[in-house]
Motif scaffolding. Sequence first.
Motif, PDB file in Angstrom:
ATOM      1  N   TRP A   6       0.835  -1.211   0.000  1.00 12.78           N
ATOM      2  CA  TRP A   6       0.000   0.000   0.000  1.00 12.78           C
ATOM      3  C   TRP A   6       0.865   1.254   0.000  1.00 12.78           C
ATOM      4  CZ3 TRP A   6      -0.608   3.094   4.606  1.00 12.78           C
ATOM      5  CH2 TRP A   6      -1.583   4.101   4.520  1.00 12.78           C
ATOM      6  N   THR A   7       1.917   1.288   0.832  1.00 14.32           N
ATOM      7  CA  THR A   7       2.804   2.464   0.874  1.00 14.32           C
ATOM      8  C   THR A   7       3.590   2.614  -0.426  1.00 14.32           C
ATOM      9  OG1 THR A   7       4.566   1.168   1.927  1.00 14.32           O
ATOM     10  CG2 THR A   7       3.034   2.325   3.380  1.00 14.32           C
ATOM     11  N   ALA A  28       2.638   1.639  -3.497  1.00 16.70           N
ATOM     12  CA  ALA A  28       1.737   2.132  -4.539  1.00 16.70           C
ATOM     13  C   ALA A  28       1.452   3.614  -4.340  1.00 16.70           C
ATOM     14  CB  ALA A  28       0.434   1.324  -4.514  1.00 16.70           C
ATOM     15  N   TRP A  29       1.284   4.026  -3.086  1.00 17.83           N
ATOM     16  CA  TRP A  29       1.061   5.438  -2.778  1.00 17.83           C
ATOM     17  C   TRP A  29       2.286   6.264  -3.180  1.00 17.83           C
ATOM     18  CZ3 TRP A  29      -0.616   7.266   2.813  1.00 17.83           C
ATOM     19  CH2 TRP A  29      -0.936   8.636   2.772  1.00 17.83           C
ATOM     20  N   LYS A  58       2.642   6.746  -6.822  1.00 13.69           N
ATOM     21  CA  LYS A  58       1.475   7.423  -7.404  1.00 13.69           C
ATOM     22  C   LYS A  58       0.759   6.525  -8.428  1.00 13.69           C
ATOM     23  CE  LYS A  58       3.358  11.315  -8.777  1.00 13.69           C
ATOM     24  NZ  LYS A  58       3.444  12.722  -9.220  1.00 13.69           N
ATOM     25  N   ASP A  59       0.772   5.203  -8.120  1.00 15.46           N
ATOM     26  CA  ASP A  59       0.082   4.217  -8.948  1.00 15.46           C
ATOM     27  C   ASP A  59      -1.355   4.121  -8.425  1.00 15.46           C
ATOM     28  OD1 ASP A  59      -0.868   2.074 -10.359  1.00 15.46           O
ATOM     29  OD2 ASP A  59       0.863   0.778  -9.964  1.00 15.46           O
ATOM     30  N   SER A  65      -3.244   0.628  -8.468  1.00 11.46           N
ATOM     31  CA  SER A  65      -2.782  -0.310  -7.442  1.00 11.46           C
ATOM     32  C   SER A  65      -3.129   0.190  -6.046  1.00 11.46           C
ATOM     33  CB  SER A  65      -1.265  -0.504  -7.560  1.00 11.46           C
ATOM     34  OG  SER A  65      -0.932  -1.062  -8.820  1.00 11.46           O
ATOM     35  N   TYR A  66      -3.022   1.498  -5.842  1.00 12.30           N
ATOM     36  CA  TYR A  66      -3.303   2.082  -4.528  1.00 12.30           C
ATOM     37  C   TYR A  66      -4.751   1.827  -4.125  1.00 12.30           C
ATOM     38  CZ  TYR A  66      -4.176   5.801  -1.085  1.00 12.30           C
ATOM     39  OH  TYR A  66      -4.557   6.520   0.018  1.00 12.30           O
ATOM     40  N   ARG A  96      -8.994  11.473  -3.523  1.00 11.44           N
ATOM     41  CA  ARG A  96      -7.665  10.907  -3.271  1.00 11.44           C
ATOM     42  C   ARG A  96      -6.825  10.884  -4.543  1.00 11.44           C
ATOM     43  NH1 ARG A  96      -5.105  11.237   0.744  1.00 11.44           N
ATOM     44  NH2 ARG A  96      -3.907   9.344   0.377  1.00 11.44           N
ATOM     45  N   SER A  97      -7.445  10.506  -5.667  1.00 15.20           N
ATOM     46  CA  SER A  97      -6.702  10.439  -6.927  1.00 15.20           C
ATOM     47  C   SER A  97      -6.166  11.811  -7.307  1.00 15.20           C
ATOM     48  CB  SER A  97      -7.606   9.895  -8.037  1.00 15.20           C
ATOM     49  OG  SER A  97      -8.044   8.587  -7.732  1.00 15.20           O
TER      50      SER A  97
END
Length: 595
Positions: A495-496, A498-499, A502-503, A506-507, A530-531
């Motif tokens: 999760w971190t 992907a964040w 900036k994917d 996946s995030y 969020r996006s």
Amino acid sequence: MVRLPKRRIIAGALAAVMSLQAGSVSALGLIEAYEAALQNDPTFRAAVHENEAGQQNKLIGRSALLPNVSAGYSHTRNRADITQPNVFGQVSTTHPEYNSSVGTLQLRQPLLNLDGIARYRQGIAQTDYSDAVFAGRRQELVIRLVSAYADAQYAEDQLMLATAQRDAFAEQMRVNERMFQKGEGTRTDMLETQAKFDVAEAQVIEARDNLTTARNALAAIVGMEVKGLDPLSDDFRVLPMQPESFEDWKALALENNPEISAQRHAVEATRHEVSRNRAGHAPRLDMVASLSKNKGETLNTFNQESTVRAVGVQLNIPLYSGGYVNATTTQAVSNHEKAKSDLEAKTNQALVELRKQYSLVLSSAAKIDALNKSVKSATLLVSATEQSIKGGVRINLDLLNAKQQYYTARRDLAQARYNYLLSFLRLRSAAGTLGADDLHMVAGYFVKDGAQQSMLPVVLPARVAARSEPAAATVNPAQGSAREQDEVLKVVTGWTKAWSAKDIGSYLAFYANDFQPEKGQSRDAWEKERSARILRKSAIVVQVESPEVVMNGDNATVKFRQLYKSGNYADETNKALELRRGSNGWKIRREVGAG
């Protein structure tokens, strides 16, 4: 609640090692090292001055075709003896004394000078040769720097791994001793672990010496003391080959390789050397203009002054020079043929290197992927061996060997990653396309200022419980197994990543369909917000520190300290994620804390 002190123990030990190495000096980034090397590397500075000297060849050659202006002046004091008969036939001698001076200004402009034309063209070829050699020296600097940087960072990684391995064996020694005191272990177990610990201690000493040597080699290039370097990122991705076919790379190399290009210019220079020597048989025609002012130049005109202005042409025809022209021309022809053979050899050598690096880059992806699997397998082997020891199936030596295999796999993986980066650069260097963009791309594989420890993706448990102790002594069944905790932590780590990358796809995939956003937002509104918020950031780094896992059947809660950085903004926040296990694995149902 089940905490994870073992992870913090190992991480703390490695952080202490890094602290001792780096002190208060910030890490030296790859781009910073390159900028320092441009100014301080003696080999490159020599290449700069060599190129500056080579630039003058064009001007030297051109000078043979431009006007030549000269001036001369002489002033003399003369005393003569004149013996002559007088009108009566008597011989007498006089001794006149007088001053004479001659001033001349002359302009000579070549009209037909085949030697000068050949020199001019040769000078251009020699300057182009110097430029091509310098381009190769600049690319060579990038390769030498990245190689020294990678060697130093790899040595640092090795020291970190060796220290962690030694500390793990030290903890195992304490476990064996406690087991022996309780009558559940054997002296053989203690001796086996002691032997492994002694070897690990020697490896730490060797790794420390290797680190010092590697840093000194890098310091010689950058011209400053190296205290710390940016570590290699865990998020290591092999780039697709562009262009794909070797024939395309070959075409690039034949056109752009600096060594091939330099040798082509060397062939051109020797060809003009042949023409220059042959011009020794050719006539030379010059226009000559002069202005001279004379006072008492000769004895007959010692009391006269004259000014002469002249313009004309001068033709020089060489007839015989003792065979010098023929000999130098034959010599130049032989040197020209040698240069052409050298060009063929350089081309073959460059294409062999190109093929080698092309193959290495292609094979690196499969090798890194295999070694990643090897590390995961070694990690699982350690965990499985620990469980087998509890059941009495395996012995202490099996665990020691499993840990040794784990650390060996980590070293092999690190080396494969560094080798890939070097092969990537060497391939572009062989093709003649290596530039600043490639260096910045490689620099992106390193984490600035040590924001992430490149060798800490998986941390082994620090100790193993005695075989006779119940499982509840280390793992509370109500809190889930160690494997379940690891699965949850892997989800948080993904999760971190992907964040940070900036994917967005996946995030968002880490969140469950019934995820409950804060502030009463709908799922669609939350996703859009969020996006947009993530994508407008220039760069994001998210890290998890000191995670604590609480398991409750198919539900889990992870509490941690979140480190967030984007541009010049950074903060630390206490955060918690509530996850649920479903058919698609663990998904985030609720997020508590700032994001």
